[in-house]
Design an enzyme around this catalytic site. Sequence first.
Site, PDB file in Angstrom:
ATOM      1  N   LYS A  40       0.842  -1.191   0.000  1.00 37.52           N
ATOM      2  CA  LYS A  40       0.000   0.000   0.000  1.00 37.52           C
ATOM      3  C   LYS A  40       0.885   1.251   0.000  1.00 37.52           C
ATOM      4  O   LYS A  40       2.034   1.142   0.411  1.00 37.52           O
ATOM      5  CB  LYS A  40      -0.932  -0.018   1.200  1.00 37.52           C
ATOM      6  CG  LYS A  40      -0.267   0.422   2.520  1.00 37.52           C
ATOM      7  CD  LYS A  40      -1.267   0.524   3.606  1.00 37.52           C
ATOM      8  CE  LYS A  40      -0.661   1.001   4.888  1.00 37.52           C
ATOM      9  NZ  LYS A  40      -0.342   2.392   4.979  1.00 37.52           N
ATOM     10  N   HIS A  49      -1.224  -5.306   5.529  1.00 36.79           N
ATOM     11  CA  HIS A  49      -0.679  -6.189   6.572  1.00 36.79           C
ATOM     12  C   HIS A  49      -1.636  -6.400   7.741  1.00 36.79           C
ATOM     13  O   HIS A  49      -1.504  -7.356   8.490  1.00 36.79           O
ATOM     14  CB  HIS A  49       0.684  -5.677   7.074  1.00 36.79           C
ATOM     15  CG  HIS A  49       0.599  -4.496   7.973  1.00 36.79           C
ATOM     16  ND1 HIS A  49       0.670  -3.211   7.509  1.00 36.79           N
ATOM     17  CD2 HIS A  49       0.444  -4.411   9.310  1.00 36.79           C
ATOM     18  CE1 HIS A  49       0.558  -2.376   8.534  1.00 36.79           C
ATOM     19  NE2 HIS A  49       0.427  -3.077   9.640  1.00 36.79           N
ATOM     20  N   LYS A  95      -2.762 -10.065  10.586  1.00 32.95           N
ATOM     21  CA  LYS A  95      -2.722 -10.112  12.051  1.00 32.95           C
ATOM     22  C   LYS A  95      -3.635 -11.229  12.561  1.00 32.95           C
ATOM     23  O   LYS A  95      -4.773 -11.365  12.113  1.00 32.95           O
ATOM     24  CB  LYS A  95      -3.178  -8.769  12.633  1.00 32.95           C
ATOM     25  CG  LYS A  95      -2.153  -7.656  12.445  1.00 32.95           C
ATOM     26  CD  LYS A  95      -2.662  -6.360  13.052  1.00 32.95           C
ATOM     27  CE  LYS A  95      -1.678  -5.234  12.839  1.00 32.95           C
ATOM     28  NZ  LYS A  95      -0.462  -5.391  13.631  1.00 32.95           N
ATOM     29  N   HIS A 137      -6.630  -0.114   5.978  1.00 32.06           N
ATOM     30  CA  HIS A 137      -6.837  -0.851   7.233  1.00 32.06           C
ATOM     31  C   HIS A 137      -8.257  -0.678   7.774  1.00 32.06           C
ATOM     32  O   HIS A 137      -8.932  -1.650   8.112  1.00 32.06           O
ATOM     33  CB  HIS A 137      -5.871  -0.364   8.320  1.00 32.06           C
ATOM     34  CG  HIS A 137      -4.423  -0.438   7.936  1.00 32.06           C
ATOM     35  ND1 HIS A 137      -3.937  -1.356   7.043  1.00 32.06           N
ATOM     36  CD2 HIS A 137      -3.358   0.289   8.348  1.00 32.06           C
ATOM     37  CE1 HIS A 137      -2.637  -1.183   6.910  1.00 32.06           C
ATOM     38  NE2 HIS A 137      -2.260  -0.194   7.696  1.00 32.06           N
TER      39      HIS A 137
END
Lengths: 281, 507
Positions: free
Chosen positions: B170, B200, B204, B262
């Site tokens: 990104k 990312h 998680k 995100h």
Amino acid sequence: MATALASVAEIDRELAAKRWDAESGEPYQRTSVMTHLAWVPEAWVEAAEDVLAGLAERHPSRTIALFPRPDEDDGIEARADVDCFESGVGRQICTETIRIELCGNRASVPASIVQPLLLPDLPVFLRWRGVPPFGEGPFEELLDVVDRLIVDSTEWPGLPGPYGDLADVFDRVMVSDIAWARTSRWRPQLASLWPGIAEVKRIKVTGTEAQAYLLAGWLRSRLDREIELEHEPSDRLVSVEVDGEPAPFPPGDPPDPADLLSDELDRFARDRIYEQAVRSA
Amino acid sequence: MTETAQPAAHENPLLEGLTIRRMADPCAFVIFGASGDLTRRKLFPALYSLALRRMLPEQFAIVGVARSEESDDEFRERMKHAVQEFGRDEFNQEVWDWLAEGMRFVATDFADDGGQDRLVATLNELDQTRGTAGNRVYYLAVPPDAVPVLVHALGKRRSTDGWTRVVVEKPFGRDLTSAQKLNAELLRHFEEDEIFRIDHYLGKETVQNLLALRFANGIFEPIWNRQFVDHIQITVAETLGIEGRAAFYEQAGAIRDVFQNHLLQLVALTAMEPPIDFTAESVRNEKVKVLRALHTPGPKHVVRGQYGRGYIEGEEVPGYREEPGVDPNSLTETYVAAKLYVDNWRWADTPIYIRAGKRLARRETTIAIEFQRAPHPPFEQADSEDLKPNVLVVHIQPDEGVSLEFAAKVPGQGIMLRTVHMDFLYGGTFRTGIPEAYERLILDCLLGDATLFTRADEVEEQWSLVDSIVALWKRDRPAFPNYAAGTWGPGAANELMRRDGREWRRH
């Protein structure tokens, strides 16, 4: 033993008192995923304590270690501990360990002592050190209150005889065998020899007796054929020969005993491949 | 999924019951931007952790590509220090030696044909010496403007042997038009299943646990809808400033840095319908439906902010406009909050409040599902807290886990109520060590599993919403800075909630 607790109520009170941080007055965080029972005859105390120490941090649970002392006067002598581990900044996670000496006749009726101490609705694992007294009181009682029995047939003399008794409990309780887990690195290696291994007649296993019988039983049951076993004693599984040809050595290091038990505590399903291997061992 | 029972058990009876870790094919992992921070802080520590756990294929090589001159040995030495400094594991010389043996460095500006030739020659050499079989992962850890050039060059020279995968970091574009253009360029040379757009956050563990929480537990799904949920709050709060990334941040701002990717991915995972299975297409189909149904009701429901001077953990920190490299009159936002709606059967009229910002009071990423209040509590409230609604909080970071807030009676005479937390702390229950997001994502890429990567249409839907907000912002000139570093953002963000009779969660 610093404070010998003599009843289940005293054990409960002791645990409740120890769930608080004396300095801050705050309760500890408590997370539970299972009750882990360990039946530890005198000869296995040291080995069991080592493994328990390695496990506590990995499996937040209540561990109840049962030490049978049939020759002593009737009663229980217990100790309850709350062990805490750092978990993130400023937070601690605690696990509970209850050590109970089952004295006199209490050693033959452990279920009534254990049942009030089980964490409700969570799975119960029983680790039995040495050969279980199949068909006898304490073992039979505990089988009825647990979801999974964990043994290490490496600890058993007189193999393969006891495997017959073990097979009789498969329909009552799920069984894990740490000796079987110790063969887990080798089984994919042997499977990789397919199709050549399909016609195997004889294997030679250099390892423990349990590993030799279990690997032979596994191959017999999976390939549905008679396979002759030659066993070369060694305290760990170091080689397997298939009709005189050595199988490829598996990569990586063998896991330690606490890791092996830890892995078994993560399993919840019945292992029918193992059961068939035991029946053919 | 990295572990699977072998499917060929009907042919080979010895495979039945064996759980065999799926191993990636041999390949060369090429990092463009090898001199950058991402490579040092995240990619190499992740590759090392995978090597330590024997999750990389035996035939594996890494090629670093950057403009700066460096020898293979200098590159190895620099990355060794990076692994020692930023890795989560103890350093093991033997594992490092294995990894280092397959490392090469190519110094080039990739627009240069000669540089491309050198890279191709290096990769061919590795195919011979390391057995990488023509398989390539190209990881583009480069500034956004370099991505189209690289994609074009790689596409022209893609290997005809083996497979090729391209990982794009990104930000993926800076608006809908540029994202569409980049998608078109990528799709001109590569198939969609060869493109891995990385966010990312999706790597998680706790984000994935959100799916487990929702779809592996019968008690939550029946109440996970407009009938029982009053509203949802999603917070991505950082205490850090821009950490020397002024050039990037001045162009991006909070809306492109965090909101577009995100935050909207967290919204999609929270609001999506159950997928029929956990394959890449099924999961991404459900996420994109949410993104398509997402809208903000109007300009007054979006708040932007920029931090001024303030205090973080007792230390005075400069305002955004005082950061090195930032325009002293900058209008770049470092905070954004918005009220969103998902127009579908499940969520109609249920607001989702989201906020993200830099230099906030504390570092925290949470998803809070606030349920409707009990309709008629039969208790007198004297001496009690106000009866609060139940809140299910998913803590993404730090303190990964899940909390449920509910009312309990205080022991004693009469009925006094207090709000208590029931906590599930991820690291305290499963003490096996939580893998870093990049480990999971790199491994999935090596295995060709794109479930946790973003698909072209998802990215475009995300930009579509961002473009509509940015268009509104062009009409006014904000009075920045409007919040002090170390606080919870501008007052207008609180007003956004108060208008609806709600408040941001207390922290």
